[in-house]
Write a protein that holds these residues in place. Structure first.
Motif, PDB file in Angstrom:
ATOM      1  N   LYS A  33       0.854  -1.190   0.000  1.00 23.57           N
ATOM      2  CA  LYS A  33       0.000   0.000   0.000  1.00 23.57           C
ATOM      3  C   LYS A  33       0.887   1.236   0.000  1.00 23.57           C
ATOM      4  O   LYS A  33       1.829   1.330   0.803  1.00 23.57           O
ATOM      5  N   LEU A  41      -3.979   5.904   7.847  1.00 23.43           N
ATOM      6  CA  LEU A  41      -4.070   4.447   7.884  1.00 23.43           C
ATOM      7  C   LEU A  41      -5.232   4.074   8.801  1.00 23.43           C
ATOM      8  O   LEU A  41      -5.915   3.071   8.602  1.00 23.43           O
ATOM      9  N   TYR A  50      -5.658  -3.097   9.926  1.00 23.86           N
ATOM     10  CA  TYR A  50      -4.344  -3.534   9.463  1.00 23.86           C
ATOM     11  C   TYR A  50      -3.223  -3.155  10.420  1.00 23.86           C
ATOM     12  O   TYR A  50      -3.267  -2.096  11.049  1.00 23.86           O
ATOM     13  N   ALA A  52       0.675  -2.272   9.857  1.00 24.50           N
ATOM     14  CA  ALA A  52       1.514  -1.909   8.718  1.00 24.50           C
ATOM     15  C   ALA A  52       2.985  -2.103   9.042  1.00 24.50           C
ATOM     16  O   ALA A  52       3.447  -1.712  10.122  1.00 24.50           O
ATOM     17  N   TRP A  80       6.692  -1.364  12.953  1.00 20.50           N
ATOM     18  CA  TRP A  80       5.297  -1.744  12.756  1.00 20.50           C
ATOM     19  C   TRP A  80       4.395  -0.659  13.307  1.00 20.50           C
ATOM     20  O   TRP A  80       4.692  -0.065  14.344  1.00 20.50           O
ATOM     21  N   SER A  82       0.296   0.119  14.302  1.00 22.81           N
ATOM     22  CA  SER A  82      -1.118  -0.234  14.442  1.00 22.81           C
ATOM     23  C   SER A  82      -1.541   0.157  15.844  1.00 22.81           C
ATOM     24  O   SER A  82      -0.697   0.397  16.705  1.00 22.81           O
ATOM     25  N   LEU A 105       4.049   0.809   2.406  1.00 20.95           N
ATOM     26  CA  LEU A 105       3.665  -0.054   3.522  1.00 20.95           C
ATOM     27  C   LEU A 105       3.338  -1.462   3.041  1.00 20.95           C
ATOM     28  O   LEU A 105       2.973  -1.663   1.882  1.00 20.95           O
ATOM     29  N   LEU A 107       0.625  -4.242   4.388  1.00 21.45           N
ATOM     30  CA  LEU A 107      -0.487  -4.366   5.337  1.00 21.45           C
ATOM     31  C   LEU A 107      -0.860  -5.823   5.567  1.00 21.45           C
ATOM     32  O   LEU A 107      -0.830  -6.630   4.645  1.00 21.45           O
TER      33      LEU A 107
END
Lengths: 194, 194
Positions: A33, A41, A50, A52, A80, A82, A105, A107
DNA sequence: CAAAACACTTAACAAATGTCAATTCTCCTT
DNA sequence: AAGGAGAATTGACATTTGTTAAGTGTTTTG
């Protein structure tokens, strides 16, 4: 190639190199992505679908309370991103995650993470180590927050993440430290004298 | 019986009740330990050999910098206590862990934890959930620390852990919040007026 | 390129928190 | 029960941080 960054990352956390077959299973679980600067995001109120892996670029996770942004995390290459709580519990997040630079990214959804944990031992090992490192980093941050002055927290950040200074504007660094941009400006001025 | 508290705890985190055989393996991995008030489970400079499951009593984890105690965590019944970094990396800890009340503990070493993860699926599941909940709690605490005033952090603590108020002296609550006992006293006075 | 938006700094003042010292209160020990 | 140690409160003052507003410089964008 985008997936090569992920392969390198996984190999860092495991004693032996991951096999082609296993890595194939892993890479099939991710969706590439591209995110432009300022794109989201995750937006507060949504579920964080997700996690990422940042191949290139920089991101931040922050809450927005009374129009004030509070940055909880920064993320750069090989990190990472999220909201773990929302990602694993599938509950609406109180945080936003957006791109501070154009980002490449990879995902992955929660379901796929679970599948990989069960089917790829090396992934499982890496995930456990990741969680563990994350825990340690957070414990350090809590300790800093309750025991250090803003000046010392700033000095610690320069030591532990010098690249942040070049990469992120000072108002965001201030937010990450839990102070106002004006305070950070004063602290920098004071430090410059020494 | 001390181990029953542990059995209950494990069953909370797994869909089905843990089998007798599996629980036997688990309980054999722990050593009961009684700790008197003020005794140490861990002293700064030592490696944190054990993670403790608190069957009864209360503990704290804190650093000591220039004679000032900074409390990072409290632990009460059915909580786990250890310095995760030192416990898993086998590095010397910068923290102390001691008993705030007489305690009944169940101790386990890192080796045994690893063995249980491999041999008892229910333990593994519980451990993963434990780590995860811990992560979420820490993220909340970081967010509070950088985005809230001392007064709001105190109000949050009353909401989230009201039992702490009865159980721990105010100077320790203050340390946990990252403020001085004098500041907490003034905040309480101000809140009492409303 | 020009305008607008944003980032950073500075200053003056307000509010919050820390420091130090004295006092009272509570609890623990003998 | 008495004495002493620790805990909590209070007040005076210092320091840090927040708030507001202005001014300067930089970046973005049409």
């Amino acid at each position: 190639m985008m997936f090569e960054a992920l392969r390198k990352y996984i190999n860092q956390y495991t004693s032996s190199e991951i096999s082609e077959g296993a890595f194939d299973t892993v890479s099939k679980s991710f969706t590439p992505k591209h995110l432009l600067k300022r794109q989201f995001l995750l937006q507060a109120g949504d579920v964080c679908k997700y996690t990422a892996f940042i191949v290139k670029g920089a991101m931040r996770q922050y809450s927005l309370v009374n129009g004030v942004e509070n940055i909880v995390y920064f993320g750069i290459e090989n990190w990472w991103m999220s909201d773990r709580e929302s990602f694993t519990m599938l509950t609406p997040s109180q945080f936003n995650i957006d791109a501070l630079e154009d980002c490449d990214l990879l995902l992955i959804t929660h379901d796929k993470v679970q599948l990989l944990k069960e089917s790829v031992p090396q992934w499982n090992k890496m995930a456990a180590q990741m969680d563990h490192r994350h825990s340690i980093a957070m414990q350090k941050r809590i300790h800093d927050a309750i025991s250090l002055t803003a000046e010392d927290r700033f000095l610690n950040l320069i030591k532990s993440n010098p690249e942040f200074m070049q990469r992120f504007p000072q108002n965001m660094i201030a937010s990450y430290l839990g102070i106002t941009p004006e305070s950070l400006s004063r602290i920098r001025k004071k430090l410059a004298k020494k």
